[in-house]
Scaffold this active site. Structure first.
Site, PDB file in Angstrom:
ATOM      1  N   ALA A  66     -59.240 -37.695   6.028  1.00  0.00           N
ATOM      2  CA  ALA A  66     -58.588 -36.934   7.099  1.00  0.00           C
ATOM      3  C   ALA A  66     -57.337 -37.667   7.561  1.00  0.00           C
ATOM      4  O   ALA A  66     -57.258 -38.889   7.465  1.00  0.00           O
ATOM      5  CB  ALA A  66     -59.558 -36.779   8.260  1.00  0.00           C
ATOM      6  N   GLY A 107     -62.890 -38.265   4.439  1.00  0.00           N
ATOM      7  CA  GLY A 107     -62.864 -36.840   4.104  1.00  0.00           C
ATOM      8  C   GLY A 107     -62.556 -36.598   2.635  1.00  0.00           C
ATOM      9  O   GLY A 107     -62.958 -35.571   2.075  1.00  0.00           O
ATOM     10  N   GLU A 110     -65.758 -36.782   1.066  1.00  0.00           N
ATOM     11  CA  GLU A 110     -66.568 -35.638   1.512  1.00  0.00           C
ATOM     12  C   GLU A 110     -66.209 -34.369   0.722  1.00  0.00           C
ATOM     13  O   GLU A 110     -67.078 -33.562   0.401  1.00  0.00           O
ATOM     14  CB  GLU A 110     -66.408 -35.426   3.014  1.00  0.00           C
ATOM     15  CG  GLU A 110     -67.083 -36.549   3.813  1.00  0.00           C
ATOM     16  CD  GLU A 110     -66.874 -36.411   5.301  1.00  0.00           C
ATOM     17  OE1 GLU A 110     -65.721 -36.590   5.739  1.00  0.00           O
ATOM     18  OE2 GLU A 110     -67.840 -36.125   6.016  1.00  0.00           O
ATOM     19  N   GLU A 130     -65.359 -44.160   8.082  1.00  0.00           N
ATOM     20  CA  GLU A 130     -65.117 -43.601   9.416  1.00  0.00           C
ATOM     21  C   GLU A 130     -65.622 -44.493  10.543  1.00  0.00           C
ATOM     22  O   GLU A 130     -65.064 -44.524  11.634  1.00  0.00           O
ATOM     23  CB  GLU A 130     -65.774 -42.215   9.532  1.00  0.00           C
ATOM     24  CG  GLU A 130     -65.056 -41.111   8.789  1.00  0.00           C
ATOM     25  CD  GLU A 130     -65.455 -40.989   7.325  1.00  0.00           C
ATOM     26  OE1 GLU A 130     -66.069 -41.942   6.789  1.00  0.00           O
ATOM     27  OE2 GLU A 130     -65.161 -39.950   6.724  1.00  0.00           O
TER      28      GLU A 130
HETATM   29  N1  CAA Z   1     -54.595 -40.979   8.005  1.00  0.00           N
HETATM   30  C1  CAA Z   1     -53.302 -41.132   8.339  1.00  0.00           C
HETATM   31  N2  CAA Z   1     -52.478 -42.008   7.754  1.00  0.00           N
HETATM   32  C2  CAA Z   1     -52.992 -42.779   6.787  1.00  0.00           C
HETATM   33  C3  CAA Z   1     -54.340 -42.701   6.397  1.00  0.00           C
HETATM   34  C4  CAA Z   1     -55.166 -41.738   7.035  1.00  0.00           C
HETATM   35  N3  CAA Z   1     -56.442 -41.542   6.694  1.00  0.00           N
HETATM   36  N4  CAA Z   1     -54.557 -43.591   5.420  1.00  0.00           N
HETATM   37  C5  CAA Z   1     -53.392 -44.202   5.200  1.00  0.00           C
HETATM   38  N5  CAA Z   1     -52.447 -43.712   6.025  1.00  0.00           N
HETATM   39  C6  CAA Z   1     -51.025 -44.073   6.080  1.00  0.00           C
HETATM   40  C7  CAA Z   1     -50.799 -45.485   6.544  1.00  0.00           C
HETATM   41  O1  CAA Z   1     -50.740 -45.531   7.962  1.00  0.00           O
HETATM   42  C8  CAA Z   1     -49.483 -45.813   5.902  1.00  0.00           C
HETATM   43  O2  CAA Z   1     -48.468 -45.189   6.669  1.00  0.00           O
HETATM   44  P1  CAA Z   1     -47.028 -45.869   6.827  1.00  0.00           P
HETATM   45  O3  CAA Z   1     -46.495 -45.985   5.431  1.00  0.00           O
HETATM   46  O4  CAA Z   1     -46.296 -44.942   7.715  1.00  0.00           O
HETATM   47  O5  CAA Z   1     -47.305 -47.213   7.439  1.00  0.00           O
HETATM   48  C9  CAA Z   1     -49.540 -45.072   4.575  1.00  0.00           C
HETATM   49  O6  CAA Z   1     -50.526 -44.047   4.742  1.00  0.00           O
HETATM   50  C10 CAA Z   1     -49.941 -45.933   3.403  1.00  0.00           C
HETATM   51  O7  CAA Z   1     -51.113 -46.648   3.760  1.00  0.00           O
HETATM   52  P2  CAA Z   1     -51.251 -48.219   3.551  1.00  0.00           P
HETATM   53  O8  CAA Z   1     -49.979 -48.889   3.869  1.00  0.00           O
HETATM   54  O9  CAA Z   1     -52.475 -48.636   4.271  1.00  0.00           O
HETATM   55  O10 CAA Z   1     -51.468 -48.270   1.969  1.00  0.00           O
HETATM   56  P3  CAA Z   1     -52.483 -49.147   1.161  1.00  0.00           P
HETATM   57  O11 CAA Z   1     -52.266 -48.751  -0.248  1.00  0.00           O
HETATM   58  O12 CAA Z   1     -52.396 -50.570   1.550  1.00  0.00           O
HETATM   59  O13 CAA Z   1     -53.959 -48.652   1.624  1.00  0.00           O
HETATM   60  C11 CAA Z   1     -55.689 -47.047   2.102  1.00  0.00           C
HETATM   61  C12 CAA Z   1     -54.325 -47.313   1.431  1.00  0.00           C
HETATM   62  C13 CAA Z   1     -56.777 -47.858   1.380  1.00  0.00           C
HETATM   63  C14 CAA Z   1     -55.985 -45.584   1.979  1.00  0.00           C
HETATM   64  C15 CAA Z   1     -55.641 -47.491   3.589  1.00  0.00           C
HETATM   65  O14 CAA Z   1     -54.494 -46.936   4.175  1.00  0.00           O
HETATM   66  C16 CAA Z   1     -56.826 -47.021   4.378  1.00  0.00           C
HETATM   67  O15 CAA Z   1     -57.851 -47.676   4.381  1.00  0.00           O
HETATM   68  N6  CAA Z   1     -56.687 -45.871   5.085  1.00  0.00           N
HETATM   69  C17 CAA Z   1     -57.692 -45.380   5.967  1.00  0.00           C
HETATM   70  C18 CAA Z   1     -58.761 -44.631   5.206  1.00  0.00           C
HETATM   71  C19 CAA Z   1     -59.764 -44.047   6.158  1.00  0.00           C
HETATM   72  O16 CAA Z   1     -60.225 -44.680   7.087  1.00  0.00           O
HETATM   73  N7  CAA Z   1     -60.135 -42.761   5.887  1.00  0.00           N
HETATM   74  C20 CAA Z   1     -61.042 -42.075   6.703  1.00  0.00           C
HETATM   75  C21 CAA Z   1     -60.270 -41.148   7.602  1.00  0.00           C
HETATM   76  S1  CAA Z   1     -61.301 -40.408   8.755  1.00  0.00           S
HETATM   77  C22 CAA Z   1     -62.017 -39.112   7.950  1.00  0.00           C
HETATM   78  O17 CAA Z   1     -61.743 -38.822   6.820  1.00  0.00           O
HETATM   79  C23 CAA Z   1     -62.978 -38.480   8.904  1.00  0.00           C
HETATM   80  C24 CAA Z   1     -63.600 -37.227   8.751  1.00  0.00           C
HETATM   81  O18 CAA Z   1     -64.644 -37.071   8.143  1.00  0.00           O
HETATM   82  C25 CAA Z   1     -63.131 -36.087   9.555  1.00  0.00           C
END
Ligand code: CAA
Length: 706
Positions: A66, A107, A110, A130
């Site tokens: 998400a 997500g 998911e 999450e």
């Molecule tokens: N939402 C919004 N922005 C996100 C994102 C997310 N889930 N994941 C990454 N981004 C953004 C980062 O903020 C970053 O933005 P900027 O370039 O503006 O700084 C960009 O995407 C690239 O991310 P990284 O610099 O972190 O890149 P990376 O290659 O080092 O890592 C990653 C990539 C492993 C995906 C890491 O970003 C990460 O762990 N992201 C979070 C993943 C997460 O927690 N997902 C669960 C979301 S909640 C969900 O899905 C809930 C639900 O059931 C409703």
């Protein structure tokens, strides 16, 4: 149409429809991408030629889940919501296969879970992280995963939040086919489809299941183990409830339960705090005027000056990253001891399974020692980690200036000293930077990157890039006494020790702050760091507290008695047989200091202890922000979360202040200023920026120097 094309690339080949997500950089499932997926599902559903939909990515990774930046906004609820999209995939009348590349998180996983089959390339990561954001998988993950794999394993995977590899996932039954490499995807897909074609997908999620006794027992045991790590947290408990209660319900009811638990977590202050921490760590890496192209200084060889505990800890970071590292010390015996210490630490990492035997060997091979500055002439980065004394450090930098190659980065690990004065002794001050590691340097995640008035853009950018390579969380700060972290800790520690003079027991102070969520109390932290170290830091900043006789008076008195903390088995506490105990002698000592200074002893409440310590911390943070030493309030939070054990679920001292409301913090500080007499008058004067923001109803986050 053009809009949906931007997010999904759709192509039909024979009876297969390929629906490829292409929302750079990481396919976050924002409203627009969800609409595009939904749209092309309809196209595939209506096309009689299509019998199977392959959901995949045109980018490196499948999906990061998400879009966290949408949380709490209208877009996150707008249909098709992520849960609705997953339900649609689950109910889809044709086959759906998810082809996962690099990672499927939150997500993203998911979506894949709702499909009928999943294939993934080796090395892929699959996870439901999450919990790290204060929420739970809210698009069916808490119900579909435990119905697909062992329910206790599913719950543990969600509570840990750590991704697993494709191979592990295949073993658990989460992945149907693991590919050796992406080139095999086409063939594997065809093979999988050949096995399914002509049959109808079976929905295995609909029914309720009984949680087996052994599964329930495994989950209980796990929960007991996690008690400390889960302190203060809401979402791991909600995940366990979602799994244990939801399993016994038909899917529709179970998903409704998941939604209720998700909404409850999502609305909590800790979800806001944890999501703030996620973005603050990303933002902290962005420094205005510094671009990625500036990071062009290659760091292939590192030298560290000083082979004490700090020097060794710093070296271990580079060795583990496979970077050849030379430890320099004029004392040969000290170097031998350092080598033995590093070897022992690496061995212990290997024996605990934290690093492989191969990594251990490589790290040891990468270590070299030297007694002569001439031996470090080739180093691309030199980090000085000698005694915290300006003259000593300046003499080291003169040597570095003389011997190091012209474009070498010259870094100091000073924690308090004036880095501009260190740079002044070099003919190339633009190469000088602060790289402030936190003890133990091989464990603590934080790296304060201190920029002087003259540090060049390539030196700063290359240092920030390096931080990622050695797995540190970097924050760029300006020069002042103690930079951000230690400058703020001074008033925090001042209050903790002053309250002992006012009548609080040391353990009462520590317990109050641990209950608040700090990893350690301030008094036990002082004992661990060394009472002499605390006194030295206070003396280095003497002009700030001149005239305040109570300032660290207890620490000075303990130092006088040779009670230097854990290392002498006595500091504020006694450590007989290594076990920490309150010492009545210290209470007597505190009482006599209080009497001599005219401080009346009284009983203090837990709330007062927390307020005085934490509000002092935030108040100093606002001063730092106003002076431009930190770029944003989030940077200060990142420092406190990663270097000082501030509870992540509170988001850091500035986020905590925002969550309480700056008006509340302002009133609290004003009351302390009024109620604590002359002491309060001096130490609780409110930072002007805090006052302005509170009076104009703004938050710390709304202010930025960027
Ligand atoms: N939402 C919004 N922005 C996100 C994102 C997310 N889930 N994941 C990454 N981004 C953004 C980062 O903020 C970053 O933005 P900027 O370039 O503006 O700084 C960009 O995407 C690239 O991310 P990284 O610099 O972190 O890149 P990376 O290659 O080092 O890592 C990653 C990539 C492993 C995906 C890491 O970003 C990460 O762990 N992201 C979070 C993943 C997460 O927690 N997902 C669960 C979301 S909640 C969900 O899905 C809930 C639900 O059931 C409703």
């Amino acid at each position: 149409m053009s809009e949906v094309n931007q997010y999904v690339d759709y192509r039909r080949e024979g009876d297969m429809a390929f629906l490829s997500m292409c929302h750079a950089p990481v396919n976050t499932l924002c409203y627009e991408l969800r609409c595009a997926i939904d749209h092309y599902l309809s196209v595939a559903e209506q096309d009689d030629n299509v019998q199977v939909v392959v959901l995949r990515s045109n980018l490196v990774a499948f999906s990061a889940g998400a879009d966290i930046s949408e949380f709490g906004t209208e877009k996150s609820f707008a249909e098709p919501s992520l849960p609705a999209l997953c339900d649609r995939i689950d109910q889809f009348p044709k086959w759906v296969i998810a082809e996962i590349s690099t990672y499927a998180l939150g997500g993203g996983l998911e979506l894949a879970l709702a499909a009928d089959k999943r294939i993934a390339t080796q090395g892929c990561k699959l996870g439901l992280p999450e919990v790290n954001l204060g929420i739970l998988p809210g698009a069916g993950g808490t119900q579909r995963l435990p119905r697909l794999i062992a329910s206790s394993t599913a719950a543990i995977m969600m509570c840990d939040g750590k991704p697993i590899s494709a191979a592990q996932a295949a073993e658990l039954g989460l992945i149907d086919v693991v590919l050796e490499s992406a080139e095999h995807a086409e063939a594997a897909l065809l093979q999988l489809w050949k096995a399914c074609a002509g049959t109808k997908p079976v929905n295995m999620f609909e029914q309720a299941y009984t949680l087996e006794a052994d599964e329930a027992a495994a989950l209980n045991a796990y929960q007991e183990q996690q008690a400390r790590r889960w302190y203060g947290l809401k979402s791991p408990f909600a995940i366990v409830d979602a799994v244990t209660q939801g399993m016994a319900m038909p899917l529709g009811e179970a998903l409704a339960l998941e939604r209720t638990l998700f909404d409850d977590c999502a609305a909590s202050p800790q979800a806001r705090a944890l999501q703030h921490a996620f973005f603050a760590e990303k933002e902290a890496l962005k420094v205005p005027g510094i671009g990625r192209d500036d990071a062009h200084l290659a760091i292939q060889e590192v030298a560290i000056i000083g082979s004490g505990l700090m020097g060794c800890g710093i070296a271990i970071n580079f060795l583990l990253a496979g970077i050849p590292t030379r430890l320099l010390d004029v004392n040969v015996e000290a170097l031998e001891k350092a080598r033995a210490y590093i070897q022992k630490t690496l061995e212990s990492n290997r024996d605990k399974g934290r690093i492989s035997a191969q990594k251990y060997e490589q790290a040891l091979m990468a270590l070299a020692t030297a007694c002569d500055y001439e031996d470090i002439a080739n180093a691309d980065l030199v980090i000085e980690a000698v005694f915290e004394d300006l003259a000593v450090k300046q003499s080291v930098f003169k040597e570095l200036d003389r011997h190091c190659k012209p474009d070498a980065i010259l870094a100091s690990n000073t924690s308090t000293l004036d880095l501009n004065a260190i740079a002044d002794v070099c003919a190339r001050p633009e190469n000088v930077i602060g790289l402030h590691f936190f003890s133990p340097a091989n464990i603590m995640k934080l790296l304060e990157v201190v920029r002087t008035e003259r540090t060049s853009a390539p030196v700063l950018a290359s240092s920030l890039k390096l931080a990622k390579r050695i797995n540190k969380v970097a924050v760029t700060v300006g020069v002042c006494y103690g930079f951000v972290g230690n400058r703020m800790v001074a008033p925090y520690s001042r209050e903790a020790f002053r309250m002992i003079l006012e009548g609080a027991r040391p353990s009462q102070v520590d317990e109050a702050l641990r209950e608040f969520g700090m990893a350690m109390g301030p008094i036990e932290m002082a004992d661990m760091a060394g009472i002499d170290v605390g006194c030295m830091a206070a003396l280095a900043n003497q002009q700030e507290w001149q005239g305040e006789e109570s300032y660290q008076a207890l620490q000075f008195a303990l130092r006088e008695q040779g009670r230097l903390g854990q290392k002498t088995s006595a500091g504020v506490y006694r450590y007989d047989d290594g076990k920490k105990q309150e010492d009545p002698e210290v209470l007597v000592l505190a009482k006599s200091i209080a009497e001599s200074l005219g401080i009346e002893q009284r009983s203090l409440t837990k709330d007062e202890i927390i307020q005085r310590c934490v509000f002092s911390l935030a108040n100093e943070g606002f001063r730092i922000l106003e002076e431009g030493i930190a770029q944003r309030s989030g940077d200060i939070d990142v420092i406190y979360l990663n270097g000082y054990g501030f509870p992540r679920w509170r988001g850091g001292p500035m986020q905590y202040a925002d969550e309480l409301g700056l008006q509340t913090v302002l009133q609290g500080l004003e009351a302390l200023q009024k109620n604590l007499g002359a002491y309060g008058e001096r130490w609780f004067s409110v930072a002007p920026l805090l006052k302005t923001l509170a009076q104009t109803n703004r938050s710390a986050q709304s202010f930025s120097n960027v």
